[in-house]
Design an enzyme around this catalytic site. Structure first.
Site, PDB file in Angstrom:
ATOM      1  N   HIS A   1       7.800  11.027 -10.088  1.00  0.00           N
ATOM      2  CA  HIS A   1       7.209  12.266  -9.589  1.00  0.00           C
ATOM      3  C   HIS A   1       8.245  13.364  -9.354  1.00  0.00           C
ATOM      4  O   HIS A   1       8.077  14.488  -9.802  1.00  0.00           O
ATOM      5  CB  HIS A   1       6.435  11.996  -8.298  1.00  0.00           C
ATOM      6  CG  HIS A   1       5.790  13.232  -7.732  1.00  0.00           C
ATOM      7  ND1 HIS A   1       6.469  14.106  -6.894  1.00  0.00           N
ATOM      8  CD2 HIS A   1       4.563  13.757  -7.904  1.00  0.00           C
ATOM      9  CE1 HIS A   1       5.662  15.108  -6.575  1.00  0.00           C
ATOM     10  NE2 HIS A   1       4.504  14.919  -7.168  1.00  0.00           N
TER      11      HIS A   1
ATOM     12  N   ASP B   1       2.783   9.928 -13.063  1.00  0.00           N
ATOM     13  CA  ASP B   1       3.552  11.111 -13.467  1.00  0.00           C
ATOM     14  C   ASP B   1       4.579  10.717 -14.527  1.00  0.00           C
ATOM     15  O   ASP B   1       5.237   9.686 -14.393  1.00  0.00           O
ATOM     16  CB  ASP B   1       4.281  11.687 -12.247  1.00  0.00           C
ATOM     17  CG  ASP B   1       3.321  12.029 -11.120  1.00  0.00           C
ATOM     18  OD1 ASP B   1       2.488  12.923 -11.311  1.00  0.00           O
ATOM     19  OD2 ASP B   1       3.395  11.368 -10.060  1.00  0.00           O
TER      20      ASP B   1
ATOM     21  N   HIS C   1      -3.852   7.245  -7.301  1.00  0.00           N
ATOM     22  CA  HIS C   1      -2.833   8.301  -7.394  1.00  0.00           C
ATOM     23  C   HIS C   1      -1.433   7.687  -7.458  1.00  0.00           C
ATOM     24  O   HIS C   1      -1.047   6.922  -6.574  1.00  0.00           O
ATOM     25  CB  HIS C   1      -2.944   9.192  -6.161  1.00  0.00           C
ATOM     26  CG  HIS C   1      -2.020  10.374  -6.163  1.00  0.00           C
ATOM     27  ND1 HIS C   1      -1.220  10.692  -5.093  1.00  0.00           N
ATOM     28  CD2 HIS C   1      -1.775  11.319  -7.112  1.00  0.00           C
ATOM     29  CE1 HIS C   1      -0.541  11.798  -5.366  1.00  0.00           C
ATOM     30  NE2 HIS C   1      -0.847  12.194  -6.592  1.00  0.00           N
TER      31      HIS C   1
ATOM     32  N   GLU D   1      -0.084  12.343 -16.028  1.00  0.00           N
ATOM     33  CA  GLU D   1       0.294  13.710 -15.664  1.00  0.00           C
ATOM     34  C   GLU D   1       1.655  14.017 -16.264  1.00  0.00           C
ATOM     35  O   GLU D   1       2.651  13.354 -15.956  1.00  0.00           O
ATOM     36  CB  GLU D   1       0.347  13.907 -14.141  1.00  0.00           C
ATOM     37  CG  GLU D   1       0.716  15.365 -13.857  1.00  0.00           C
ATOM     38  CD  GLU D   1       0.948  15.722 -12.399  1.00  0.00           C
ATOM     39  OE1 GLU D   1       0.537  14.976 -11.492  1.00  0.00           O
ATOM     40  OE2 GLU D   1       1.581  16.780 -12.191  1.00  0.00           O
TER      41      GLU D   1
ATOM     42  N   GLU E   1      -3.709   7.402 -12.089  1.00  0.00           N
ATOM     43  CA  GLU E   1      -2.929   8.587 -12.450  1.00  0.00           C
ATOM     44  C   GLU E   1      -1.472   8.245 -12.198  1.00  0.00           C
ATOM     45  O   GLU E   1      -1.140   7.629 -11.168  1.00  0.00           O
ATOM     46  CB  GLU E   1      -3.349   9.768 -11.562  1.00  0.00           C
ATOM     47  CG  GLU E   1      -2.659  11.091 -11.879  1.00  0.00           C
ATOM     48  CD  GLU E   1      -1.466  11.447 -11.004  1.00  0.00           C
ATOM     49  OE1 GLU E   1      -0.970  12.554 -11.139  1.00  0.00           O
ATOM     50  OE2 GLU E   1      -1.011  10.600 -10.182  1.00  0.00           O
TER      51      GLU E   1
END
Ligand code: G3P
Ligand code: MG
Length: 248
Positions: free
Chosen positions: A57, A44, A15, A117, A42
């Site tokens: 993020h 952002d 993450h 993402e 993952e």
């Protein structure tokens, strides 16, 4: 018989890189994820003021960089002056906010697959998706599995579907929507990404039985990860890939 899933997700996805082991959404974070045994990460993606996709993020620069400002109001050149590592640990001082281009190059070097993402600043849902698609098309090697684009923002997923239909898409939600299969079909998604805290025991299997892959975020202990796997969750998105076995 269970249907063939639209995408094969791995058991563990780091993450924001590996946010429990190194500064989130940074190159050292990608290296920490790879060292912890992750095959996927993952991260952002948000646009700087100049339109450059960056790994970040929050819209605010306060939590990580300690600055009263917004990522979407600073250019990539200005952002390069900021420190994205010291807030995690002084040992990481001097770590920069990477551009998506820099991050993709490091992922290729580390042999990592990626879930990007799309995390638009307010008002930038479509342009963030379009810039992400363009950057992936320009830089991601043809011979590697394509990045999975995910988002909470349905406008971003629709833009990704329209501009880059060849890139697989995943819908992120907190709670499974009532008409989840209609939404997944409409956005032509391959996966549903659910908040682990909100997940009910039967929900995941219903989604996988219908052929979509399920990821659960954010799970940082092995016991919870094992329970979720038992409920049919394919992929555990974790800050601590060192604590979640690949073969639970
Ligand atoms: O992609 C899953 C997860 O990252 C969504 O939540 O806020 O950590 O980006 P957030
Ligand atoms: Mg995220």
């Amino acid at each position: 018989d269970a249907p063939t899933p639209r995408i094969a997700l791995p058991p563990v996805i780091g993450h924001r890189g590996a946010a429990g082991l190194a500064p989130e959404n940074t190159l050292p974070g990608l290296r920490a994820a790879a060292e912890a045994g992750c095959r996927w990460v993952e991260v952002d993606v948000m646009l700087a003021a100049c339109g450059t996709p960056m790994l970040h993020h929050d819209v605010s620069l306060e939590r990580i960089e300690g600055i009263a400002g917004r990522l979407d109001q600073w250019t990539a050149t200005q952002l390069a002056e900021l420190d994205a590592g010291a807030a995690f640990d002084p040992a990481f001082a001097g770590t920069r906010i990477p551009t998506l281009a820099e991050a993709l190059a490091e992922m290729v070097r580390l042999n990592l697959q990626v879930n990007l993402e799309i995390k638009p600043a307010p008002g930038a849902a479509r342009e963030t998706a379009e810039a992400t698609v363009r950057t992936v098309r320009d830089l991601w090697p043809e011979d590697r599995p394509k990045p999975l684009l995910s988002s909470f923002q349905r406008d971003s997923l629709a833009a990704a579907r329209d501009k880059g239909p060849e890139l697989p898409r995943g819908l992120i939600v907190q709670n499974r929507p009532v008409r989840w299969s209609e939404v997944l079909r409409e956005l032509d998604c391959v996966s549903l990404h659910l908040a682990a805290d909100h997940l009910l025991p039967a929900e995941s299997r219903e989604v996988t039985d219908a052929g979509w892959a399920v990821a659960a975020y954010t799970v940082n202990d092995g016991g919870t990860a094992a329970r979720l796997r038992g409920w049919g969750v394919d992929a555990i998105i974790t800050d601590r890939p060192d604590l979640i076995p690949n073969d639970l």
